[in-house]
Design a protein around this motif. Structure first.
Motif, mmCIF file in Angstrom:
data_model
loop_
_atom_site.group_PDB
_atom_site.id
_atom_site.type_symbol
_atom_site.label_atom_id
_atom_site.label_comp_id
_atom_site.label_asym_id
_atom_site.label_seq_id
_atom_site.Cartn_x
_atom_site.Cartn_y
_atom_site.Cartn_z
ATOM 1 N N THR A 117 47.552 -52.840 -48.476
ATOM 2 C CA THR A 117 46.480 -53.600 -49.521
ATOM 3 C C THR A 117 45.365 -52.538 -49.509
ATOM 4 O OG1 THR A 117 46.799 -55.634 -48.110
ATOM 5 C CG2 THR A 117 44.562 -55.311 -49.027
ATOM 6 N N ALA A 118 45.259 -51.623 -48.693
ATOM 7 C CA ALA A 118 44.330 -50.652 -49.074
ATOM 8 C C ALA A 118 44.719 -49.475 -50.132
ATOM 9 C CB ALA A 118 43.866 -49.622 -47.767
ATOM 10 N N GLY A 119 46.164 -49.550 -50.588
ATOM 11 C CA GLY A 119 46.546 -48.387 -51.369
ATOM 12 C C GLY A 119 47.413 -47.763 -50.940
ATOM 13 N N GLY A 120 47.946 -47.886 -49.595
ATOM 14 C CA GLY A 120 48.981 -47.144 -49.172
ATOM 15 C C GLY A 120 48.443 -46.013 -48.512
ATOM 16 N N PRO A 121 49.556 -45.158 -47.965
ATOM 17 C CA PRO A 121 49.045 -44.029 -47.185
ATOM 18 C C PRO A 121 48.464 -42.947 -48.252
ATOM 19 C CG PRO A 121 51.286 -44.145 -46.836
ATOM 20 C CD PRO A 121 50.819 -45.518 -47.602
ATOM 21 N N LEU A 122 47.427 -42.227 -47.807
ATOM 22 C CA LEU A 122 46.893 -41.146 -48.822
ATOM 23 C C LEU A 122 47.602 -39.994 -48.128
ATOM 24 C CD1 LEU A 122 43.118 -42.170 -48.745
ATOM 25 C CD2 LEU A 122 44.884 -42.707 -50.307
#
Length: 78
Positions: A55-60
């Motif tokens: 939801t947060a955009g995946g692992p950075l």
């Protein structure tokens, strides 16, 4: 990366991470047959934790890949 004990507790309280074995058994949960006793339980994201990451955009990716670890002195290649 080192994770502080307070961070681990917070992640556990939120249900985002826990000490799970490869079968998904949570450390401290009921195990009447004792089948999970010998399994290593590592700090892992739960399904809720993985969902929150997605939801947060995946692992950075890390900006700096860092330095590789030096070879071990017991490594037969060295």
């Amino acid at each position: 990366m080192l994770v502080k004990e307070a961070d681990v507790r917070a992640l556990e309280e939120l249900g985002l991470a826990g000490f799970l074995d490869s079968c998904g058994h949570l450390l401290g949960a009921a195990d009447p047959a004792g089948e999970h006793r010998g399994h290593p339980h590592l700090l892992r994201l739960t399904a809720s934790g993985r969902s929150a990451v997605d939801t947060a955009g995946g692992p950075l990716r890390a900006e700096d890949p860092g330095r590789p670890f030096p070879p071990l002195t017991s490594d037969p290649k060295t």
